[in-house]
Design a protein around this motif. Sequence first.
Motif, PDB file in Angstrom:
ATOM      1  N   LEU A 253       1.302  61.138 -21.713  1.00  0.00           N
ATOM      2  CA  LEU A 253       1.432  62.170 -22.617  1.00  0.00           C
ATOM      3  C   LEU A 253       1.114  63.445 -22.101  1.00  0.00           C
ATOM      4  O   LEU A 253       1.851  64.375 -21.990  1.00  0.00           O
ATOM      5  CB  LEU A 253       0.197  62.088 -23.878  1.00  0.00           C
ATOM      6  CG  LEU A 253       0.370  63.033 -25.018  1.00  0.00           C
ATOM      7  CD1 LEU A 253       1.484  63.003 -25.602  1.00  0.00           C
ATOM      8  CD2 LEU A 253      -0.859  63.182 -26.016  1.00  0.00           C
ATOM      9  N   CYS A 254       0.212  63.396 -20.955  1.00  0.00           N
ATOM     10  CA  CYS A 254      -0.172  64.637 -20.046  1.00  0.00           C
ATOM     11  C   CYS A 254      -0.542  63.894 -18.779  1.00  0.00           C
ATOM     12  O   CYS A 254      -1.451  63.030 -18.735  1.00  0.00           O
ATOM     13  CB  CYS A 254      -1.075  65.610 -20.772  1.00  0.00           C
ATOM     14  SG  CYS A 254      -1.531  66.894 -19.792  1.00  0.00           S
ATOM     15  N   THR A 255      -0.192  64.561 -17.616  1.00  0.00           N
ATOM     16  CA  THR A 255      -0.802  63.840 -16.302  1.00  0.00           C
ATOM     17  C   THR A 255      -1.542  65.069 -15.363  1.00  0.00           C
ATOM     18  O   THR A 255      -2.316  64.524 -14.748  1.00  0.00           O
ATOM     19  CB  THR A 255       0.438  63.592 -15.512  1.00  0.00           C
ATOM     20  OG1 THR A 255       1.329  64.710 -15.318  1.00  0.00           O
ATOM     21  CG2 THR A 255       1.206  62.472 -16.302  1.00  0.00           C
ATOM     22  N   ARG A 256      -1.668  66.494 -15.914  1.00  0.00           N
ATOM     23  CA  ARG A 256      -2.256  67.130 -14.988  1.00  0.00           C
ATOM     24  C   ARG A 256      -3.399  67.832 -15.823  1.00  0.00           C
ATOM     25  O   ARG A 256      -3.381  67.837 -17.244  1.00  0.00           O
ATOM     26  CB  ARG A 256      -1.380  68.599 -14.761  1.00  0.00           C
ATOM     27  CG  ARG A 256      -0.245  68.043 -13.726  1.00  0.00           C
ATOM     28  CD  ARG A 256       0.740  69.090 -13.712  1.00  0.00           C
ATOM     29  NE  ARG A 256       2.011  68.874 -12.948  1.00  0.00           N
ATOM     30  CZ  ARG A 256       2.834  67.967 -12.998  1.00  0.00           C
ATOM     31  NH1 ARG A 256       2.805  67.419 -14.165  1.00  0.00           N
ATOM     32  NH2 ARG A 256       3.874  67.693 -12.349  1.00  0.00           N
ATOM     33  N   LEU A 257      -4.360  68.164 -15.028  1.00  0.00           N
ATOM     34  CA  LEU A 257      -5.394  68.916 -15.583  1.00  0.00           C
ATOM     35  C   LEU A 257      -5.033  70.331 -16.357  1.00  0.00           C
ATOM     36  O   LEU A 257      -4.185  70.980 -15.738  1.00  0.00           O
ATOM     37  CB  LEU A 257      -6.493  69.389 -14.588  1.00  0.00           C
ATOM     38  CG  LEU A 257      -6.976  68.131 -13.922  1.00  0.00           C
ATOM     39  CD1 LEU A 257      -8.014  68.919 -12.661  1.00  0.00           C
ATOM     40  CD2 LEU A 257      -7.967  67.055 -14.581  1.00  0.00           C
TER      41      LEU A 257
END
Length: 380
Positions: A253-257
Motif C-alpha cells: 500500500l505504501c513502501t517508503r517512510l
Amino acid sequence: MNASADILIVGGGLVGLSVARCCARLGLSVTLLERERVGSRASWAGAGMLTCHPWPKPPEGESDYHDLVLESIRIHEAWAGELRDETGIDVGFVRCGALELIGPERASPASQDNIRRMLDGCVQRGIRAERITLAEAARLEPNVRLDGYREAVHFPDDGQVRNNRLGRALAASCRNLGVRIVEGVDVSDLDVDAGAARGVVCRDGTRYAGGKLVVATGAWTPQIAKLVEAAPRAAKIEPVKGQMLCYQAPPGLCTRLLTAEHRYLVPRPDGVILAGSTMEYAGFSTVTTPEGLQSLRALAESLLPALKGLEPLSGWADVRPGLKGIHPMLGPVPGVEHLYMAAGHFRTGITLAPLTGLMMAEMLAGKAVPALAEPLLPKA
C-alpha cells in the motif's frame, strides 16, 4: 555477592545489548542486568526508522552529530547480515527510502532556508536527497494523499529495522557469545568504594560485581543517585512519552517512510504500518490516551485513505530518555574509576545502538576515546 565479570552492564535495551555484544566479541566477560525483559520498553516500542537528514557540516574541530547517525546506520546494515547468520533472526533491515512532505507551514523564508541547508548537508555527506514536486511524489507513492502539501524531499536510501526483532537477535547473539543475562533485577544504586565503582546493589539486597560498570538505563538513569553525583547532567535525562498506532494493511500500500513535521508513517514490507509518535512530558506514564491515538489515526488516514476502512490492530506508549543539548552521554564518568555510562539517546536510541556499542567497547577495552565520542563524554 555474585561472581564478578570484566564488564557489568545495567540496562538491557538495544543500547545495553549492543554494548554487551561488542564487549563479548572483544573477549571480555560480560554480565547484563535488566529490570524487566531485555529488548523491551522503548527499544520494543519504537518505530525503527533509520534516517539522516542533516545540517551542513560544522566548522572543522566541532562535533558533528549527523556523522554519528550516518555511521551507525551503516553498521546496522552490516549487523543485519551478521545477526541473521549468528541467530537465524531476520531483523528486517531494508533501505526502503523516505518522503519528507513539506506543507504550507514551511513556506516562510526561514523554513525554506532550513530545507536548503538540509540538502546542502546531504550533499556534503554523500546522502542522496532530491527536492521533488507533488506529482513526482505521487508517482513514487500513488496511494498517498498529498492534499495540503506543497512539495516533498525524496531520500531514496533511508531505511528501517524491525526493532523488536533486533532486540531478540541481539539477546540471542549475546547469549551465544557467553554473556550472562539476568532479567528481573531492580538495581537501586551503585556500589562505590574508595572512588571506584565495584558493582551495583539491588533493592532486594543482592549485589553484582564487575571490573567495569556501564549504566545504560535510558529514562531511568537519574534514579541512580551515585551516578548523578558524579555526572550531574545525567539528572537532566527525563522520560518523554510517545504513543504509537499499528495497522495491518495490504502489502505494498505504501513502501517508503513518510514524514510530516514530527509525525511519521513506517510501512513494513509485510503490510504492517506504524503511525507515530506523540511527544509528551508526562512522567513515566505509558498509558495511551484517546486524544493521542486519535491524532495518530487522523494522520494515518489523511495520508493513506485506504486505512479508513481498517481498524488499527493496537496502540501503545512508552518513554524515551529525553536529553536537551548534546546527546547521548557516552563514556567514562569523571571522578569515579571504572564507571561508564551510555544514556540519553532521546529519539535515536535504536539508530545509534550499534555505534554506541562499538565505541563503548573500545573504551571499556582500554583503547583511546573514539573521536566521534569525545563531544559526548560525561562531564562533572
